[in-house]
Design an enzyme around this catalytic site. Structure first.
Site, PDB file in Angstrom:
ATOM      1  N   ASP A 180       4.094  -8.131   1.155  1.00  0.00           N
ATOM      2  CA  ASP A 180       4.573  -9.003   2.223  1.00  0.00           C
ATOM      3  C   ASP A 180       3.568 -10.089   2.585  1.00  0.00           C
ATOM      4  OD1 ASP A 180       2.788  -7.184   3.327  1.00  0.00           O
ATOM      5  OD2 ASP A 180       4.174  -6.444   4.850  1.00  0.00           O
ATOM      6  N   HIS A 228       0.779  -1.252   0.000  1.00  0.00           N
ATOM      7  CA  HIS A 228       0.000   0.000   0.000  1.00  0.00           C
ATOM      8  C   HIS A 228       0.804   1.292   0.000  1.00  0.00           C
ATOM      9  CE1 HIS A 228      -3.092  -2.835   0.964  1.00  0.00           C
ATOM     10  NE2 HIS A 228      -2.769  -2.947   2.232  1.00  0.00           N
TER      11      HIS A 228
END
Length: 489
Positions: free
Chosen positions: A243, A81
């Protein structure tokens, strides 16, 4: 040999994986600074990531006792993000705003409204845009830095920035792209209309990276970077990913029925599905996976960070924290904490503050505060697991990762609160391992399923089952937490 890199919020980790011995032989780490304020700002300079990567890489190589020229491939995992904007000379125009930045709450509300409201936005994108996603950061940058905004030549996420630094290739993989807020997660393509609402002056064909599928290699390491790291000129770089997507690979979460739960700075819960699920509640982010499927996910903002806030206040270490928890009964003698120190994503409370409720002269002890804090962090993920169960996602096992997974006390608490078997993995750095496995996959070292079976190992000694008596007690305490939460909502 393959390298897995995980660029996280607090630091960058590097691991060296031997594809013949099928194990990790070296680990390195370098911390990051963070720029923050009480208004929700959470930023880093992209150059900090490359500096940390170089240090972590060399430390891992040194520990592995190998020469860097033996490395065949690299896979990058990065915090999702974040917004990285580069000019025509590939220089950052501003700091990178991170996933945990909540300074753009107003802009996110404006964007959702421009999309036609929550229901329309959800139906258009297949996902509910949250504060913290990349979209509102672009709107914020356009509003407060209009001159710099006009100079944007490339928009990317943290892992893309590292890929670009390594290879010079500008591209993005579907999994990480699905967390931007201007990507159609069902059809796996940029949502051009949504992007135009954010940045009408920018050409998406130029500033947004081309999309690539996860099994590809995006190129080889640039000569100057190869020289810096001591690599050969033939080292491939895979697409990498967010991740959570790399963590799914690194925990073997590539088939239905397994859930991965991360007890890191934030907390995440995700499970693989072959097809995009219909009828999901908006709080579940139906991300694409980095394995060709989908990865429904719940993210909460306050996990080990909430515990650390209390440890810092009491001036105690993790060992003392865990000891104190065991001196307090389940329910912490009536104390309930809403641990929203950094706002919250699920439920959507980006501007929330933390609260400690139920204090009295008898229960106001260090032990009770410690247990109440760990219970509260666990309850935020239980809230997410309930959403999963409501959506028909059943799990027979939770694979626990992140720093909090090292705590035997917390592992048992999670098993009891979730009423599900919990197990850890022998390799702690799941996201970095996922990056290395993906690099092997992209370089033709084998089928992804076989690679995960070979490199992902369950730590049988960590396996815990829910204690039925504890589970009954926790149901009552969790009901109390939900009651306090609903009053807050």
């Amino acid at each position: 040999m393959y390298i897995g890199i995980d660029c996280g919020t607090q630091g960058t980790k590097a691991i060296v994986v031997d594809s013949q011995q099928k194990k990790v032989i070296g680990v390195g780490y370098a911390p990051h600074e963070i720029i923050e304020n009480s208004e929700g700002r959470r930023e880093q300079q992209p150059q900090w990531w490359t500096t940390a990567l170089v240090k972590a890489f060399h430390d891992a190589i040194k520990l592995a006792k190998i020469e860097p020229y033996l490395i065949k491939g690299i896979g990058i995992s990065g915090q999702q993000h974040g917004l990285v904007v580069l000019d025509e000379d590939d220089q950052p125009l501003y700091h990178a705003k991170l996933w945990c930045d909540t300074e753009t709450t107003i802009e996110n509300t404006e964007f959702v409204s421009a999309l036609g409201g929550k229901e329309k936005a959800f139906s258009e994108l297949g996902i509910m845009v949250q504060t913290g996603y990349t979209a509102s950061k672009i709107l914020w940058f356009r509003k407060y830095y209009p001159e710099l905004y006009q100079r944007i030549a490339k928009i990317m996420l943290p892992h893309d920035y590292l890929n670009y630094w390594l290879t010079g290739h500008f591209c993005m993989e579907y999994g990480d792209a699905s967390g931007t807020g201007y990507f159609d997660v069902v059809n796996r393509q940029w949502h051009s209309d949504a992007f135009r609402l954010l940045a009408p002056e920018l050409d998406p064909q130029k500033v947004l990276p081309p999309l690539v599928s996860a099994e590809q290699k995006i190129g080889t390491v640039r000569p100057e970077i190869a020289k810096l790291l001591g690599l050969s000129h033939h080292v491939i770089v895979s697409t990498g990913g967010g991740d959570n997507m790399m963590g799914a690979i690194g925990t073997g979460n590539i088939r239905q029925g397994i859930a991965t739960m991360s007890l890191g700075t934030s907390g995440t819960l995700y499970a693989y599905t072959d097809t995009p699920l219909a009828g999901l509640p908006m709080e579940i982010a139906n991300f694409c996976s980095s394995t060709g499927g989908w990865l429904p996910l719940v993210c909460v903002m306050n996990m080990t960070s909430a515990n650390k806030n209390l440890m810092d206040l009491l001036d105690i270490d993790v060992q003392k924290f865990n000891t104190l928890i065991q001196q307090s009964p389940i329910g912490a003698e009536g104390i309930t904490i809403l641990p929203f120190f950094n706002g919250e994503r699920v439920p959507p409370l980006p501007q929330a503050k933390a609260s400690i409720l139920g204090l009295d002269a008898a229960n106001f002890t260090q032990a009770n505060l410690c247990r109440a804090m760990m219970e509260a962090a666990s309850f935020t993920l239980r809230y997410g697991l309930d959403l999963f169960r409501q959506a028909g996602l059943s799990t027979s096992q939770i694979r626990l990762i992140g720093g909090g997974a090292k705590s035997a006390v917390w592992r048992q608490m999670i098993a009891d609160i979730m009423n599900t078997e919990v197990v850890c993995l022998k390799e702690e750095e799941a996201a970095a391992l996922g990056g290395a496995i993906q690099a092997m996959w992209a370089n033709g070292e084998g089928d992804l399923t076989d690679l995960c079976e070979a490199f992902v190992h369950i730590d049988t000694e960590s396996r815990v089952q829910p204690n039925p008596e504890n589970t009954v007690q926790y149901e009552k305490v969790y009901a109390r937490y939900v009651e306090k939460l609903n009053a807050y909502l």
